[in-house]
Design a protein around this motif. Structure first.
Motif, mmCIF file in Angstrom:
data_model
loop_
_atom_site.group_PDB
_atom_site.id
_atom_site.type_symbol
_atom_site.label_atom_id
_atom_site.label_comp_id
_atom_site.label_asym_id
_atom_site.label_seq_id
_atom_site.Cartn_x
_atom_site.Cartn_y
_atom_site.Cartn_z
ATOM 1 N N ASP A 136 5.836 -0.887 1.855
ATOM 2 C CA ASP A 136 7.292 -0.937 2.080
ATOM 3 C C ASP A 136 8.000 0.420 1.962
ATOM 4 O O ASP A 136 9.055 0.608 2.539
ATOM 5 C CB ASP A 136 7.969 -2.025 1.215
ATOM 6 C CG ASP A 136 7.947 -1.773 -0.290
ATOM 7 O OD1 ASP A 136 7.662 -0.636 -0.717
ATOM 8 O OD2 ASP A 136 8.234 -2.729 -1.039
ATOM 9 N N ASP A 137 7.417 1.367 1.213
ATOM 10 C CA ASP A 137 8.061 2.677 1.012
ATOM 11 C C ASP A 137 9.508 2.514 0.551
ATOM 12 O O ASP A 137 10.377 3.326 0.886
ATOM 13 C CB ASP A 137 7.996 3.508 2.310
ATOM 14 C CG ASP A 137 8.123 5.010 2.036
ATOM 15 O OD1 ASP A 137 8.072 5.422 0.858
ATOM 16 O OD2 ASP A 137 8.289 5.772 3.004
ATOM 17 N N ALA A 138 9.757 1.447 -0.220
ATOM 18 C CA ALA A 138 11.140 1.106 -0.578
ATOM 19 C C ALA A 138 11.745 2.100 -1.561
ATOM 20 O O ALA A 138 11.051 2.884 -2.192
ATOM 21 C CB ALA A 138 11.174 -0.297 -1.163
ATOM 22 N N ILE A 143 -5.325 10.148 -4.563
ATOM 23 C CA ILE A 143 -4.429 11.289 -4.363
ATOM 24 C C ILE A 143 -3.521 11.007 -3.172
ATOM 25 O O ILE A 143 -3.951 10.453 -2.161
ATOM 26 C CB ILE A 143 -5.254 12.572 -4.057
ATOM 27 C CG1 ILE A 143 -6.227 12.885 -5.210
ATOM 28 C CG2 ILE A 143 -4.351 13.761 -3.748
ATOM 29 C CD1 ILE A 143 -5.585 13.290 -6.524
ATOM 30 N N LYS A 144 -2.262 11.440 -3.290
ATOM 31 C CA LYS A 144 -1.331 11.362 -2.167
ATOM 32 C C LYS A 144 -0.957 12.787 -1.766
ATOM 33 O O LYS A 144 -0.531 13.568 -2.612
ATOM 34 C CB LYS A 144 -0.074 10.593 -2.606
ATOM 35 C CG LYS A 144 1.156 10.825 -1.734
ATOM 36 C CD LYS A 144 1.077 10.093 -0.410
ATOM 37 C CE LYS A 144 2.342 10.242 0.422
ATOM 38 N NZ LYS A 144 3.573 9.817 -0.206
ATOM 39 N N ILE A 145 -1.152 13.085 -0.503
ATOM 40 C CA ILE A 145 -0.689 14.388 -0.020
ATOM 41 C C ILE A 145 0.328 14.202 1.094
ATOM 42 O O ILE A 145 0.275 13.242 1.859
ATOM 43 C CB ILE A 145 -1.827 15.315 0.486
ATOM 44 C CG1 ILE A 145 -2.768 14.571 1.443
ATOM 45 C CG2 ILE A 145 -2.602 15.910 -0.665
ATOM 46 C CD1 ILE A 145 -3.794 15.488 2.110
ATOM 47 N N MET A 179 0.796 -1.228 0.000
ATOM 48 C CA MET A 179 0.000 0.000 0.000
ATOM 49 C C MET A 179 0.832 1.284 0.000
ATOM 50 O O MET A 179 0.283 2.377 -0.075
ATOM 51 C CB MET A 179 -0.935 0.003 1.213
ATOM 52 C CG MET A 179 -2.015 -1.047 1.127
ATOM 53 S SD MET A 179 -3.184 -0.718 -0.207
ATOM 54 C CE MET A 179 -4.251 0.492 0.604
ATOM 55 N N HIS A 180 2.144 1.143 0.130
ATOM 56 C CA HIS A 180 2.967 2.356 0.074
ATOM 57 C C HIS A 180 4.184 2.087 -0.814
ATOM 58 O O HIS A 180 5.284 1.813 -0.334
ATOM 59 C CB HIS A 180 3.391 2.811 1.471
ATOM 60 C CG HIS A 180 3.907 4.209 1.493
ATOM 61 N ND1 HIS A 180 3.251 5.254 2.107
ATOM 62 C CD2 HIS A 180 5.009 4.773 0.934
ATOM 63 C CE1 HIS A 180 3.920 6.375 1.942
ATOM 64 N NE2 HIS A 180 5.003 6.106 1.233
ATOM 65 N N ALA A 181 3.932 2.138 -2.114
ATOM 66 C CA ALA A 181 5.002 1.866 -3.067
ATOM 67 C C ALA A 181 5.326 3.137 -3.842
ATOM 68 O O ALA A 181 4.479 4.022 -3.984
ATOM 69 C CB ALA A 181 4.551 0.778 -4.038
ATOM 70 N N HIS A 182 6.564 3.217 -4.286
ATOM 71 C CA HIS A 182 6.953 4.265 -5.225
ATOM 72 C C HIS A 182 7.607 3.570 -6.408
ATOM 73 O O HIS A 182 8.658 2.960 -6.246
ATOM 74 C CB HIS A 182 7.956 5.233 -4.585
ATOM 75 C CG HIS A 182 7.416 5.985 -3.403
ATOM 76 N ND1 HIS A 182 6.664 7.140 -3.525
ATOM 77 C CD2 HIS A 182 7.502 5.743 -2.069
ATOM 78 C CE1 HIS A 182 6.324 7.577 -2.316
ATOM 79 N NE2 HIS A 182 6.814 6.745 -1.412
ATOM 80 N N VAL A 183 6.961 3.651 -7.574
ATOM 81 C CA VAL A 183 7.578 3.119 -8.793
ATOM 82 C C VAL A 183 8.744 4.051 -9.122
ATOM 83 O O VAL A 183 8.547 5.258 -9.258
ATOM 84 C CB VAL A 183 6.567 3.102 -9.957
ATOM 85 C CG1 VAL A 183 7.260 2.755 -11.266
ATOM 86 C CG2 VAL A 183 5.440 2.117 -9.665
ATOM 87 N N GLU A 234 -0.517 7.644 6.253
ATOM 88 C CA GLU A 234 0.714 6.943 5.923
ATOM 89 C C GLU A 234 1.744 7.185 7.022
ATOM 90 O O GLU A 234 1.806 8.295 7.564
ATOM 91 C CB GLU A 234 1.263 7.462 4.588
ATOM 92 C CG GLU A 234 0.288 7.305 3.433
ATOM 93 C CD GLU A 234 -0.140 5.863 3.236
ATOM 94 O OE1 GLU A 234 0.731 5.009 2.983
ATOM 95 O OE2 GLU A 234 -1.348 5.560 3.361
ATOM 96 N N HIS A 235 2.563 6.177 7.308
ATOM 97 C CA HIS A 235 3.572 6.269 8.365
ATOM 98 C C HIS A 235 2.854 6.478 9.713
ATOM 99 O O HIS A 235 1.958 5.719 10.021
ATOM 100 C CB HIS A 235 4.597 7.369 8.071
ATOM 101 C CG HIS A 235 5.028 7.413 6.627
ATOM 102 N ND1 HIS A 235 5.591 6.335 5.995
ATOM 103 C CD2 HIS A 235 4.941 8.389 5.675
ATOM 104 C CE1 HIS A 235 5.851 6.642 4.722
ATOM 105 N NE2 HIS A 235 5.470 7.868 4.513
ATOM 106 N N TRP A 236 3.148 7.540 10.398
ATOM 107 C CA TRP A 236 2.558 7.696 11.736
ATOM 108 C C TRP A 236 2.510 9.133 12.224
ATOM 109 O O TRP A 236 1.791 9.446 13.160
ATOM 110 C CB TRP A 236 3.354 6.860 12.736
ATOM 111 C CG TRP A 236 4.826 7.184 12.733
ATOM 112 C CD1 TRP A 236 5.764 6.675 11.880
ATOM 113 C CD2 TRP A 236 5.526 8.103 13.575
ATOM 114 N NE1 TRP A 236 7.001 7.218 12.133
ATOM 115 C CE2 TRP A 236 6.887 8.091 13.177
ATOM 116 C CE3 TRP A 236 5.132 8.939 14.636
ATOM 117 C CZ2 TRP A 236 7.857 8.884 13.800
ATOM 118 C CZ3 TRP A 236 6.110 9.722 15.261
ATOM 119 C CH2 TRP A 236 7.456 9.676 14.840
HETATM 120 ZN ZN LIG Z 1 6.664 7.209 0.602
#
Ligand SMILES: [Zn+2]
Length: 496
Positions: free
Chosen positions: A377-379, A190-192, A100-104, A237-239
């Motif tokens: 993963d926010d990898a 949307i991501k903010i 749920m937290h990916a960056h291509v 996202e995150h905390w």
């Molecule tokens: Zn991220």
């Protein structure tokens, strides 16, 4: 007695009859194939059960047939037939994992990185769906289309357009225009990242009008989780923003020299935030999030270097699979985001260990109060590799106190729900899309079996290499995990 032996023989024959059919080939879509003798762990938190035969036609699961060995031996039960199959005897089948937290990413620090590298790593780690929360939106939309047509080797992609891409909208009206433009481009959400309250309000109300969900990386900003509750954010996202909403003074107690733009300051003092939250106020924040249906995608893995730098820097898969462009990007350098470790101390790690303990307790409380937790993963940042980071995330959910059935639910059914796709993915169920993984080992006992590099076991006094996701089936197309991993290694070898 004779009857019993006959029955056992019949059961054995029926159980293994599958192995005589041809095995599937990696990367090919079949009209129909069967996964035989699977022990199934579904995405809704229910216990494992099996053996079952899973029937896949095109891109759908059309049947999950539990094997009643007694009925079959007595000539009453029927096994589904198929010309091609995967033998899952002794293996576990789960819904494909949802990141749920990916960056291509196709570059790091300005240097090109083959996009196949992250896409294949995700698949090799059993990830069949990613929610992209910030990348080159146009490129990622085109990848999404190619992936949905089966033209590229990639997970299913949901694109959450990055609101903060330059030029950053400076007022609510421009913010609404940006959201409408992103909708026209074809984003799924949307991501903010932390903004002023009036802008967040504009983003969220415009998104709601257009049917777009909102993922919010809160940041230490004007807003906190109360605003997400108020505006109806889909997921935090995150905390950040959660403990902040429970600080009685209303302000974090940072030292007077603190400067948010300085990453050493930012990450160091973030490690002292959870201890500032007033516990009973925090429970009110969590209850309000539950009531407003705000999910939590904690990405525990991406802060792990803060509590144990050496562990993060020496992960065993770096040796064969860390691309040199990513390796370079991970090196501490003030010019790279997340490279704050040049001045990292045992004191910082100690604060961060405490930070994790409180954070993990808050996560448990959140779920017990009815909240929805997902995994991401926010990898590509801070020593986390694509895919491997998500498996580590699962381990950290277990460390937080969730039983492994729950952890798998976080990574499958819950992700589907937060995407609004719970009728299509995240389950091993007839009518659902065929997004499945065949795991060589029992992840309920040991989540480490999900690492594609596998693990060693001692059997009859000998070391046996086992584990790993053997098959990742995405949209009905089976991909052989070890083959993907080999291709990734070749890519890395070449680049080195
Ligand atoms: Zn991220």
């Amino acid at each position: 007695m004779k009857k019993r032996i006959l029955f056992l023989f019949a059961a054995f024959f029926l159980l293994y009859s599958g192995v005589f059919a041809a095995s599937v080939e990696s990367g090919r879509r079949y009209q129909r194939f069967i996964i035989r003798n699977a022990t199934v762990v579904d995405g809704n938190g229910t216990p494992a059960s099996g053996p079952s035969d899973i029937v896949i036609e095109g891109n759908k699961i059309i049947d999950v047939v539990p094997l009643d060995l007694v009925a079959i031996a007595e000539g009453e039960g029927v096994r589904p037939k198929g010309d091609v199959e995967i033998d899952a005897t002794g293996k576990y089948v789960l819904p494909g994992l949802i990141n749920m937290h990916a960056h291509v990413q196709n570059e790091r620090g300005g240097k090109p990185l083959p996009v196949d590298y992250c896409l294949k790593l995700w698949l090799a780690c059993g990830i069949t769906t990613i929610r992209d929360v910030g990348s080159d939106t146009k490129d990622t939309i085109s990848l999404r289309e190619k992936s949905s047509k089966g033209e590229i080797v990639a997970p299913r992609i949901f694109v959450y357009g990055y609101f903060g891409a330059p030029p950053v909208p400076k007022n609510p009206e421009d913010a609404r225009i940006r959201i409408r433009d992103l909708k026209k481009m074809g984003v799924d959400g949307i991501k903010i990242v932390g903004t002023d309250r009036d802008i967040q309000e504009a983003v969220e109300s415009e998104s709601k009008k257009l049917g777009l969900r909102v993922a919010h990386h809160v940041g230490v900003e004007e807003t906190n989780a109360w605003d997400d509750v108020h505006f109806g954010t889909t997921s935090i996202e995150h905390w950040y923003g959660i403990p902040d909403a429970a600080i009685l003074s209303g302000r974090q107690n940072f030292p007077s020299t603190y400067n948010y733009a300085n990453e050493v300051d930012r990450f160091r003092y973030a490690g002292r935030l959870w201890r500032e939250a007033d516990w009973s106020t925090l429970m009110k924040v969590l209850d309000a999030m539950v009531a407003a249906n705000v999910a939590w995608d904690p990405t525990l893995d991406i802060y792990e270097a803060s509590r144990d730098l050496q562990r993060a820097q020496t992960q065993p898969w770096f040796k064969d699979y860390l691309h040199p462009v990513l390796a370079d990007y991970f090196k501490p350098d003030p010019a790279h985001h997340g490279s704050y470790f040049l001045q990292w101390s045992s004191t910082d790690e100690t604060f961060w260990k405490e930070n994790y303990r409180i954070w993990m307790s808050a996560l448990r409380e959140f779920e017990q109060r009815g909240g929805t937790i997902t995994t991401g993963d926010d990898a590509g940042f801070i020593y986390q590799m694509y895919g491997f980071g998500l498996i580590r995330e699962l381990e950290l959910h277990q460390e937080a106190g969730f039983q492994t059935l729950k952890v798998i639910q976080h990574a499958t059914g819950n992700g589907a729900k937060v995407l609004g796709e719970e009728q299509r993915i995240g389950r091993v169920r007839a009518g659902y899309l065929a997004d499945l993984i065949v795991v060589n080992g029992n992840p309920l006992e040991n989540l480490k079996v999900l690492y594609p590099t596998g693990l060693d076991e001692v059997r009859d006094g000998k070391i046996v290499h086992t584990g790993g996701v053997e098959w990742t089936i995405k949209d009905g197309i089976p991909y052989h995990g070890p083959t993907l991993l080999k291709e990734i290694k070749e890519m890395v070898d070449q680049a080195r």
